[in-house]
Design a protein around this motif. Structure first.
Motif, short mmCIF file in Angstrom:
data_model
loop_
_atom_site.label_atom_id
_atom_site.label_comp_id
_atom_site.label_asym_id
_atom_site.label_seq_id
_atom_site.Cartn_x
_atom_site.Cartn_y
_atom_site.Cartn_z
N PHE A 171 1.61 -7.88 4.44
CA PHE A 171 0.91 -6.61 4.22
C PHE A 171 1.92 -5.51 4.54
O PHE A 171 2.31 -5.35 5.70
CB PHE A 171 -0.31 -6.49 5.14
N ASN A 172 2.37 -4.80 3.51
CA ASN A 172 3.29 -3.69 3.72
C ASN A 172 2.44 -2.42 3.70
O ASN A 172 2.01 -1.97 2.65
CB ASN A 172 4.37 -3.67 2.63
N TYR A 226 0.86 -1.18 0.00
CA TYR A 226 0.00 0.00 0.00
C TYR A 226 0.90 1.24 0.00
O TYR A 226 1.97 1.23 0.61
CB TYR A 226 -0.88 0.03 1.25
N GLY A 227 0.44 2.32 -0.65
CA GLY A 227 1.14 3.60 -0.53
C GLY A 227 2.17 3.87 -1.61
O GLY A 227 1.98 3.51 -2.76
N CYS A 228 3.26 4.48 -1.16
CA CYS A 228 4.19 5.16 -2.08
C CYS A 228 5.29 4.27 -2.67
O CYS A 228 5.40 3.09 -2.34
CB CYS A 228 4.86 6.28 -1.30
N GLN A 229 6.15 4.88 -3.49
CA GLN A 229 7.29 4.19 -4.12
C GLN A 229 8.23 3.63 -3.06
O GLN A 229 8.86 2.60 -3.26
CB GLN A 229 8.09 5.16 -5.01
N TRP A 276 14.75 1.28 -8.16
CA TRP A 276 14.69 2.26 -7.08
C TRP A 276 15.92 2.11 -6.21
O TRP A 276 16.34 0.98 -5.92
CB TRP A 276 13.47 2.01 -6.19
N VAL A 277 16.46 3.22 -5.75
CA VAL A 277 17.61 3.17 -4.84
C VAL A 277 17.38 4.16 -3.69
O VAL A 277 17.28 5.37 -3.92
CB VAL A 277 18.93 3.55 -5.58
N GLU A 286 10.47 -1.15 -0.57
CA GLU A 286 10.66 -1.98 0.63
C GLU A 286 10.08 -3.37 0.43
O GLU A 286 10.63 -4.36 0.92
CB GLU A 286 10.08 -1.28 1.86
N SER A 287 9.01 -3.46 -0.33
CA SER A 287 8.44 -4.79 -0.63
C SER A 287 9.41 -5.59 -1.50
O SER A 287 9.46 -6.82 -1.41
CB SER A 287 7.10 -4.65 -1.35
#
Ligand code: SF4
Length: 438
Positions: free
Chosen positions: A44-45, A9-12, A150-151, A17-18
């Motif tokens: 569930f992240n 859920y949510g942002c980049q 992504w970094v 993190e997932s």
């Protein structure tokens, strides 16, 4: 071994993190599935940026209970911003005692430790720390964003915008060591990634927490020196820290993306002050002018919050005026919604929902007109594009997100940059031709 399913859920930041969690689970031999009934691990992240998100996540977690009865080995883990709020985490544990792992953001970097406890020792974990852990390096990722990687460069935030919960659930700003970031980028380019997006709540203040660290513009410059065909992007920027030095790097480095997302949030100084954004509309417009004058083909995008407490009609007019002045390529506009635990939640003079709805629609309609007019002027422009597949059709996508159709895709390969010149614009359809192969 088994299968895993991650609900993000949510942002980049959470998407990335997932990818980290997926990397750990794959190391244990688990494979990804999209079918919840097949999963042996369900993660569930979570996100708590918007009110309402919590209710939805609670209901999605509740729906998993029958699967626990069917599969005795099923591991259910909940982590992220929502569970970093102790009260919510306690509530979750009370309501769903069958969850195996509940941890907050401050210990999600150590997900592996908690997963091991559950997987090998069948022990439950409930740990929500008050203090941030040191940054963990050398994490394995299972990357899921195609040509883009992504970094993370910073974690946490020091800004305390009055509408935002992030500083409370992700802690103070911590920067990664530049040598580790550069090494990670070098490896990504070797692996063939075509775009690297540096991530942080406020990338522009990178390094401010370490006396011996380089600045954000310098970090970008060093990454651009890596040999290979890739573009460098970053998100998110805070206008107060967006320096002339950074504009110079974007202008001079070929590998720097010429798309700049600079969240403005409001065009009214009164509202910006109430939001604790630490800049004025004048400072913001000055930055935009500098960007336009130094980078002729810059693509500008932004975020706006409409209907913040105390926003009157004249404040909203100021926002519209700013959008007109900047002539963005696109914007995201959201209606303000209360977030518990923030300063703005307790502000009086909350704006009526109908008014917020009308204003957000007005702002989006205005931007739609601007985008259409800007698109008409695209003929002749040349963009760096990658081939993508959308709804089973091939399309060239520019780094600013423009979809450009070619007459023929013969000989055009995935994961290679092409220079595409726009030849015509009819309504939403933008057509082009290959200018030069990179
Ligand atoms: S800069 Fe403001 S909006 Fe962005 S994460 Fe930090 S506090 Fe939240």
């Amino acid at each position: 071994m088994g299968k895993y399913l991650i609900n993000t859920y949510g942002c980049q930041m959470n998407i990335h993190e997932s990818e980290k969690v997926a990397g750990i689970l794959q190391d244990y031999g688990f494979e990804e599935t999209t079918e919840v009934n097949d999963a042996d691990v369900i993660v569930f992240n979570t996100c708590c940026i918007r009110e309402g998100a919590e209710t939805k996540i609670f209901s999605n977690i509740g729906a998993v209970k029958p699967l626990k009865k069917k599969n005795k080995n099923l591991i259910v883990a909940v982590l992220g911003c929502m569970t970093q709020q102790k009260k919510t985490a306690e509530n979750l544990k009370k309501k769903f005692p069958w969850i195996d792992i509940i941890i907050g953001t401050f210990n999600s970097d150590e997900f592996e430790k908690y997963f091991k406890k559950s997987f090998e020792e069948k022990q439950k974990s409930f740990e929500v720390f008050d203090k941030e852990f040191d940054i963990v390096e050398n994490t394995k990722f299972f990357r899921t964003s195609g040509d883009n990687a992504w970094v993370n460069i910073t974690y946490g935030c020091n800004n305390f915008c009055t509408y935002c919960i992030v500083p409370y659930v992700r802690g103070r700003e911590r920067s990664r060591r530049s040598e580790n970031i550069i090494k990670e980028c070098e490896n990504l380019v070797k692996e063939g990634y075509k775009q690297i997006t540096l991530l942080g709540q406020n990338v522009n203040s990178y390094g401010n927490d370490r006396e011996d660290e380089i600045s954000f513009p310098m970090l970008c410059k060093k990454i651009c020196q890596i040999e290979g065909d890739f573009r460098l992007k970053f998100m998110t920027s805070h206008p107060k820290d967006f320096s002339s030095e950074l504009i110079d790097v974007i202008a001079s480095e070929e590998k720097m993306s010429k798309v700049v997302h600079l969240p403005c949030q409001s065009g009214s100084n009164k509202i910006l002050k109430l939001m604790n954004r630490s800049y004025t509309r004048e400072n913001y417009l000055q930055r935009i002018e500098e960007l336009k004058s130094k980078i002729p083909y810059v693509s500008l995008t932004s975020d706006f919050i409409v209907g913040f407490p105390y926003e009157e009609e004249e404040d909203f007019e100021q926002t519209k005026d700013l959008v007109e002045k900047v002539q963005y390529n696109s914007i995201f506009a959201f209606m303000y919604s209360k977030r518990s635990g923030t300063v703005a939640e307790k502000m009086e003079n909350q704006v009526d929902l109908q008014v917020k709805r009308r204003r957000v629609n007005e702002l989006l309609a205005l931007q739609k007109e601007i985008t259409a007019k800007k698109n008409e002027k695209l003929v002749g422009f040349v963009f760096d594009c990658l081939l993508q597949e959308k709804k089973d059709k091939k399309i060239m996508v520019s780094e600013s997100g423009l979809s450009i159709s070619l007459e023929s895709y013969d000989g055009i390969e995935f994961s290679k940059y092409y220079k595409v010149a726009v030849t015509s614009v009819k309504g939403n359809k933008i057509s082009g031709k290959i200018e030069k192969r990179k």
